[in-house]
Write a protein that holds these residues in place. Sequence first.
Motif, PDB file in Angstrom:
ATOM      1  N   PHE A  23       9.234   6.580  -0.759  1.00 49.11           N
ATOM      2  CA  PHE A  23       9.647   5.612   0.263  1.00 49.11           C
ATOM      3  C   PHE A  23      10.690   6.219   1.197  1.00 49.11           C
ATOM      4  CE2 PHE A  23      12.281   1.877   1.571  1.00 49.11           C
ATOM      5  CZ  PHE A  23      11.319   1.266   2.356  1.00 49.11           C
ATOM      6  N   CYS A  24      11.643   6.952   0.630  1.00 51.25           N
ATOM      7  CA  CYS A  24      12.666   7.615   1.451  1.00 51.25           C
ATOM      8  C   CYS A  24      12.036   8.690   2.333  1.00 51.25           C
ATOM      9  CB  CYS A  24      13.742   8.234   0.559  1.00 51.25           C
ATOM     10  SG  CYS A  24      14.804   7.019  -0.255  1.00 51.25           S
ATOM     11  N   LEU A  25      11.033   9.396   1.800  1.00 52.63           N
ATOM     12  CA  LEU A  25      10.331  10.402   2.598  1.00 52.63           C
ATOM     13  C   LEU A  25       9.565   9.744   3.749  1.00 52.63           C
ATOM     14  CD1 LEU A  25       8.958  12.745  -0.223  1.00 52.63           C
ATOM     15  CD2 LEU A  25      10.871  13.183   1.328  1.00 52.63           C
ATOM     16  N   VAL A  26       8.988   8.560   3.474  1.00 53.69           N
ATOM     17  CA  VAL A  26       8.299   7.808   4.537  1.00 53.69           C
ATOM     18  C   VAL A  26       9.291   7.407   5.622  1.00 53.69           C
ATOM     19  CG1 VAL A  26       7.107   5.646   5.085  1.00 53.69           C
ATOM     20  CG2 VAL A  26       6.428   6.951   3.077  1.00 53.69           C
ATOM     21  N   LEU A  27      10.449   6.874   5.208  1.00 51.21           N
ATOM     22  CA  LEU A  27      11.475   6.475   6.173  1.00 51.21           C
ATOM     23  C   LEU A  27      11.939   7.655   7.013  1.00 51.21           C
ATOM     24  CD1 LEU A  27      13.780   3.986   4.199  1.00 51.21           C
ATOM     25  CD2 LEU A  27      12.144   3.461   6.009  1.00 51.21           C
ATOM     26  N   ALA A  84       0.212   3.344  13.695  1.00 50.59           N
ATOM     27  CA  ALA A  84       0.240   1.899  13.457  1.00 50.59           C
ATOM     28  C   ALA A  84      -0.467   1.498  12.158  1.00 50.59           C
ATOM     29  CB  ALA A  84      -0.379   1.171  14.648  1.00 50.59           C
ATOM     30  N   SER A  85      -1.666   2.045  11.918  1.00 49.83           N
ATOM     31  CA  SER A  85      -2.428   1.672  10.724  1.00 49.83           C
ATOM     32  C   SER A  85      -1.683   2.066   9.453  1.00 49.83           C
ATOM     33  CB  SER A  85      -3.808   2.343  10.748  1.00 49.83           C
ATOM     34  OG  SER A  85      -4.553   1.915  11.862  1.00 49.83           O
ATOM     35  N   VAL A 124       1.844   0.875   4.638  1.00 48.43           N
ATOM     36  CA  VAL A 124       3.107   1.195   3.968  1.00 48.43           C
ATOM     37  C   VAL A 124       3.930  -0.070   3.744  1.00 48.43           C
ATOM     38  CG1 VAL A 124       5.363   2.273   4.326  1.00 48.43           C
ATOM     39  CG2 VAL A 124       3.296   3.598   4.677  1.00 48.43           C
ATOM     40  N   ALA A 125       4.038  -0.909   4.775  1.00 50.17           N
ATOM     41  CA  ALA A 125       4.828  -2.132   4.673  1.00 50.17           C
ATOM     42  C   ALA A 125       4.275  -3.061   3.593  1.00 50.17           C
ATOM     43  CB  ALA A 125       4.855  -2.845   6.026  1.00 50.17           C
ATOM     44  N   LEU A 126       2.959  -3.210   3.538  1.00 45.33           N
ATOM     45  CA  LEU A 126       2.336  -4.086   2.539  1.00 45.33           C
ATOM     46  C   LEU A 126       2.452  -3.510   1.131  1.00 45.33           C
ATOM     47  CD1 LEU A 126      -0.924  -5.076   4.475  1.00 45.33           C
ATOM     48  CD2 LEU A 126       0.999  -6.583   3.947  1.00 45.33           C
ATOM     49  N   CYS A 127       2.180  -2.235   0.996  1.00 41.02           N
ATOM     50  CA  CYS A 127       2.142  -1.593  -0.319  1.00 41.02           C
ATOM     51  C   CYS A 127       3.526  -1.513  -0.944  1.00 41.02           C
ATOM     52  CB  CYS A 127       1.533  -0.206  -0.182  1.00 41.02           C
ATOM     53  SG  CYS A 127       1.387   0.682  -1.749  1.00 41.02           S
ATOM     54  N   TYR A 128       4.467  -0.906  -0.227  1.00 40.82           N
ATOM     55  CA  TYR A 128       5.813  -0.737  -0.769  1.00 40.82           C
ATOM     56  C   TYR A 128       6.545  -2.068  -0.878  1.00 40.82           C
ATOM     57  CZ  TYR A 128       5.806   4.366  -0.709  1.00 40.82           C
ATOM     58  OH  TYR A 128       5.547   5.678  -0.970  1.00 40.82           O
ATOM     59  N   GLY A 129       6.311  -2.951   0.078  1.00 44.83           N
ATOM     60  CA  GLY A 129       7.006  -4.236   0.074  1.00 44.83           C
ATOM     61  C   GLY A 129       6.735  -5.046  -1.178  1.00 44.83           C
ATOM     62  N   THR A 130       5.450  -5.204  -1.540  1.00 40.87           N
ATOM     63  CA  THR A 130       5.100  -6.005  -2.713  1.00 40.87           C
ATOM     64  C   THR A 130       5.578  -5.346  -4.010  1.00 40.87           C
ATOM     65  OG1 THR A 130       2.920  -4.931  -2.743  1.00 40.87           O
ATOM     66  CG2 THR A 130       3.077  -7.065  -1.655  1.00 40.87           C
ATOM     67  N   THR A 131       5.481  -4.022  -4.091  1.00 40.44           N
ATOM     68  CA  THR A 131       5.842  -3.336  -5.331  1.00 40.44           C
ATOM     69  C   THR A 131       7.347  -3.312  -5.550  1.00 40.44           C
ATOM     70  OG1 THR A 131       3.903  -1.932  -5.027  1.00 40.44           O
ATOM     71  CG2 THR A 131       5.513  -1.228  -6.654  1.00 40.44           C
ATOM     72  N   ILE A 132       8.113  -3.019  -4.503  1.00 40.56           N
ATOM     73  CA  ILE A 132       9.569  -3.011  -4.636  1.00 40.56           C
ATOM     74  C   ILE A 132      10.075  -4.400  -4.989  1.00 40.56           C
ATOM     75  CG2 ILE A 132      11.725  -2.739  -3.339  1.00 40.56           C
ATOM     76  CD1 ILE A 132      10.399  -0.409  -1.867  1.00 40.56           C
ATOM     77  N   LEU A 140      -8.914  -4.217  -0.386  1.00 42.20           N
ATOM     78  CA  LEU A 140      -9.826  -4.743   0.634  1.00 42.20           C
ATOM     79  C   LEU A 140      -9.247  -4.567   2.033  1.00 42.20           C
ATOM     80  CD1 LEU A 140     -12.372  -6.338   1.440  1.00 42.20           C
ATOM     81  CD2 LEU A 140     -11.062  -8.448   1.075  1.00 42.20           C
ATOM     82  N   LEU A 141      -7.920  -4.724   2.151  1.00 37.16           N
ATOM     83  CA  LEU A 141      -7.278  -4.631   3.462  1.00 37.16           C
ATOM     84  C   LEU A 141      -7.262  -3.213   4.018  1.00 37.16           C
ATOM     85  CD1 LEU A 141      -4.184  -7.025   3.157  1.00 37.16           C
ATOM     86  CD2 LEU A 141      -6.302  -7.401   4.434  1.00 37.16           C
ATOM     87  N   ASN A 142      -7.111  -2.219   3.132  1.00 41.18           N
ATOM     88  CA  ASN A 142      -6.984  -0.833   3.606  1.00 41.18           C
ATOM     89  C   ASN A 142      -8.141  -0.388   4.510  1.00 41.18           C
ATOM     90  OD1 ASN A 142      -4.485  -0.403   2.497  1.00 41.18           O
ATOM     91  ND2 ASN A 142      -5.220   0.702   0.706  1.00 41.18           N
ATOM     92  N   PRO A 143      -9.420  -0.538   4.091  1.00 43.48           N
ATOM     93  CA  PRO A 143     -10.498  -0.120   5.001  1.00 43.48           C
ATOM     94  C   PRO A 143     -10.554  -0.957   6.269  1.00 43.48           C
ATOM     95  CG  PRO A 143     -11.393  -1.231   3.055  1.00 43.48           C
ATOM     96  CD  PRO A 143      -9.945  -0.983   2.784  1.00 43.48           C
TER      97      PRO A 143
END
Length: 299
Positions: free
Chosen positions: A204-208, A235-236, A241-249, A277-280
């Motif tokens: 996550f820090c590397l993404v930021l 954008a994609s 990233v926002a959906l994946c990391y947000g729910t897990t954190i 399902l959302l990713n594709p």
Amino acid sequence: MEIDNQTWVREFILLGLSSDWCTQISLFSLFLVTYLMTVLGNCLIVLLIRLDSRLHTPMYFFLTNLSLVDVSYLLAHFLAEHKAIPFQSCAAQLFFSLALGGIEFVLLAVMAYDRHVAVSDHLRYLAIMHGGLCARLAITSWVSGSINSLVQTAITFQLPMCTNKFIDHISCELLAVVRLACVDTSSSEAAIMVSSIVLLMTPFCLVLLSYIWIISTILKIQSREGRNKAFHTCASHLTVVALCYGTTIFTYIQPHSGPSVLQEKLISVFYAIVMPLLNPVIYSLRNKEVKGAWHKLLE
């Protein structure tokens, strides 16, 4: 010790989202349709990338890995077709679930670096992100996620479960299984927390960091069209990233007064069923190259 004389659990009972039969049938039908759509969508993405030479770039190589992870993650949650699940199957499901989730986090960090190179040094993009580097980054993602999962699964299933076999969850989820232990789990929870922080927060820090570099580069672009094109490139990935990391954190990196059991179940459903399902959909609808490849394929 008294615990040594107790009978350990040989199978678990998953309580699921509801005990009502009609609700279970409705949820099963919904999840089955979602599952089929997810497998079809991700497989089509992989097939499209293989067939269209314009998509043979590092970004789509990592997207192929992400699609394979999503399909595998969904399959891991379908290992438990019945409410009763043997001890070994539960451990296997937890391992694959954690491993594939961890692989996805690291892959998203790798894809963020890929986007950073594409925006900041686009003239040397293919020279920097060559095939050898992409392969090593992908292998690192799979290995690191698997090792982290092995550690967390070992910590979890070395705890004595005694006679408590009811898992109040839709699958053999980490926190739900730890709650079954008939001993103090403070040290185990601390170890799991450290492992989660390392695998979640490091990528996550590397993404930021990557997006700080990307934004600073975009702001230096003179033309409005150039800035929009650079932003559209990311954008994609930024949405995922926002959906994946947000729910897990929200689920794992929190104090004990965190979400309720029902909230944990709903978050797991979102992450295990909806996210793959959302990713594709996100990468198809928001990506000109993928949409162009679809049009070319259907002509």
